[in-house]
Design a protein around this motif. Structure first.
Motif, PDB file in Angstrom:
ATOM      1  N   GLN A   1       3.240  14.963   1.472  1.00  0.00           N
ATOM      2  CA  GLN A   1       2.709  15.575   0.253  1.00  0.00           C
ATOM      3  C   GLN A   1       1.684  16.660   0.575  1.00  0.00           C
ATOM      4  OE1 GLN A   1       1.295  12.307  -2.062  1.00  0.00           O
ATOM      5  NE2 GLN A   1       3.338  11.719  -2.775  1.00  0.00           N
ATOM      6  N   LYS A   2       0.945  16.471   1.655  1.00  0.00           N
ATOM      7  CA  LYS A   2      -0.052  17.478   2.033  1.00  0.00           C
ATOM      8  C   LYS A   2       0.603  18.743   2.563  1.00  0.00           C
ATOM      9  CE  LYS A   2      -3.911  14.442   3.143  1.00  0.00           C
ATOM     10  NZ  LYS A   2      -4.773  13.928   4.221  1.00  0.00           N
TER      11      LYS A   2
ATOM     12  N   ALA B   1       3.114   4.848   3.925  1.00  0.00           N
ATOM     13  CA  ALA B   1       2.067   5.499   3.134  1.00  0.00           C
ATOM     14  C   ALA B   1       1.507   6.716   3.870  1.00  0.00           C
ATOM     15  CB  ALA B   1       0.951   4.509   2.827  1.00  0.00           C
ATOM     16  N   ALA B   2       1.310   6.585   5.174  1.00  0.00           N
ATOM     17  CA  ALA B   2       0.794   7.714   5.955  1.00  0.00           C
ATOM     18  C   ALA B   2       1.800   8.855   5.988  1.00  0.00           C
ATOM     19  CB  ALA B   2       0.459   7.262   7.374  1.00  0.00           C
TER      20      ALA B   2
ATOM     21  N   LEU C   1      -1.354   3.683  14.237  1.00  0.00           N
ATOM     22  CA  LEU C   1      -1.391   2.868  13.028  1.00  0.00           C
ATOM     23  C   LEU C   1      -0.843   1.471  13.289  1.00  0.00           C
ATOM     24  CD1 LEU C   1      -0.289   5.383  10.268  1.00  0.00           C
ATOM     25  CD2 LEU C   1      -2.548   4.398  10.600  1.00  0.00           C
ATOM     26  N   GLY C   2       0.199   1.395  14.098  1.00  0.00           N
ATOM     27  CA  GLY C   2       0.765   0.091  14.439  1.00  0.00           C
ATOM     28  C   GLY C   2      -0.221  -0.775  15.189  1.00  0.00           C
TER      29      GLY C   2
ATOM     30  N   PHE D   1       5.934  -5.934   8.173  1.00  0.00           N
ATOM     31  CA  PHE D   1       5.879  -5.397   6.816  1.00  0.00           C
ATOM     32  C   PHE D   1       4.610  -4.592   6.580  1.00  0.00           C
ATOM     33  CE2 PHE D   1       8.876  -8.850   5.122  1.00  0.00           C
ATOM     34  CZ  PHE D   1       9.953  -7.985   5.164  1.00  0.00           C
ATOM     35  N   SER D   2       3.485  -5.097   7.051  1.00  0.00           N
ATOM     36  CA  SER D   2       2.244  -4.353   6.861  1.00  0.00           C
ATOM     37  C   SER D   2       2.255  -3.057   7.667  1.00  0.00           C
ATOM     38  CB  SER D   2       1.034  -5.210   7.230  1.00  0.00           C
ATOM     39  OG  SER D   2       1.053  -5.525   8.598  1.00  0.00           O
ATOM     40  N   TYR D   3       2.824  -3.105   8.882  1.00  0.00           N
ATOM     41  CA  TYR D   3       2.949  -1.886   9.687  1.00  0.00           C
ATOM     42  C   TYR D   3       3.838  -0.880   8.980  1.00  0.00           C
ATOM     43  CZ  TYR D   3       4.619   1.221  13.331  1.00  0.00           C
ATOM     44  OH  TYR D   3       4.971   2.327  14.034  1.00  0.00           O
ATOM     45  N   TRP D   4       4.961  -1.351   8.453  1.00  0.00           N
ATOM     46  CA  TRP D   4       5.900  -0.467   7.774  1.00  0.00           C
ATOM     47  C   TRP D   4       5.251   0.159   6.538  1.00  0.00           C
ATOM     48  CZ3 TRP D   4      10.030   2.239   8.546  1.00  0.00           C
ATOM     49  CH2 TRP D   4      10.733   2.751   7.475  1.00  0.00           C
ATOM     50  N   ASP D   5       4.533  -0.641   5.750  1.00  0.00           N
ATOM     51  CA  ASP D   5       3.871  -0.116   4.554  1.00  0.00           C
ATOM     52  C   ASP D   5       2.806   0.913   4.908  1.00  0.00           C
ATOM     53  OD1 ASP D   5       5.451  -1.679   2.919  1.00  0.00           O
ATOM     54  OD2 ASP D   5       3.968  -3.303   2.786  1.00  0.00           O
TER      55      ASP D   5
END
Length: 101
Positions: free
Chosen positions: A60-61, A53-54, A16-17, A45-49
């Protein structure tokens, strides 16, 4: 078996990074390029978000209340043990450095 999950999670976050970095590099415009610090901050920040989220989606799954309780219990026991051994190590180190007085 637990290390497999941590390894898989680490690899997912790593991918993801790289994905976020690739998207950030493709969207940059050479004429309006902000400073290096700003670009790095936005990328982090975008990497962290994305990673957050992932991780939340994965949690949750796979949420199981009994496993959640077990994980909390294991965490509490392990932090208590680490705190105890860190205190013992600190005492030993201080007595070694202080020496016989």
């Amino acid at each position: 078996m637990g290390t497999r999950y941590f390894l898989a999670l680490f690899l997912i976050l790593l991918v993801l990074g790289f994905k976020v970095q690739g998207v950030a590099m493709a969207q940059e415009d050479e004429a309006d390029s902000p400073g290096l610090l700003t670009r790095m901050q936005e990328s982090l920040f975008s990497y962290w978000d994305t990673a957050k989220a992932a991780a939340q989606d994965l949690y949750q799954k796979t949420y199981l209340p009994t496993m959640d309780e077990k994980i909390r219990d294991i965490y509490n026991k392990s932090t208590a043990a680490v705190t105890t051994y860190a205190g013992i190590f600190t005492d030993q180190l201080l007595s070694l450095l202080k020496g016989d007085q």
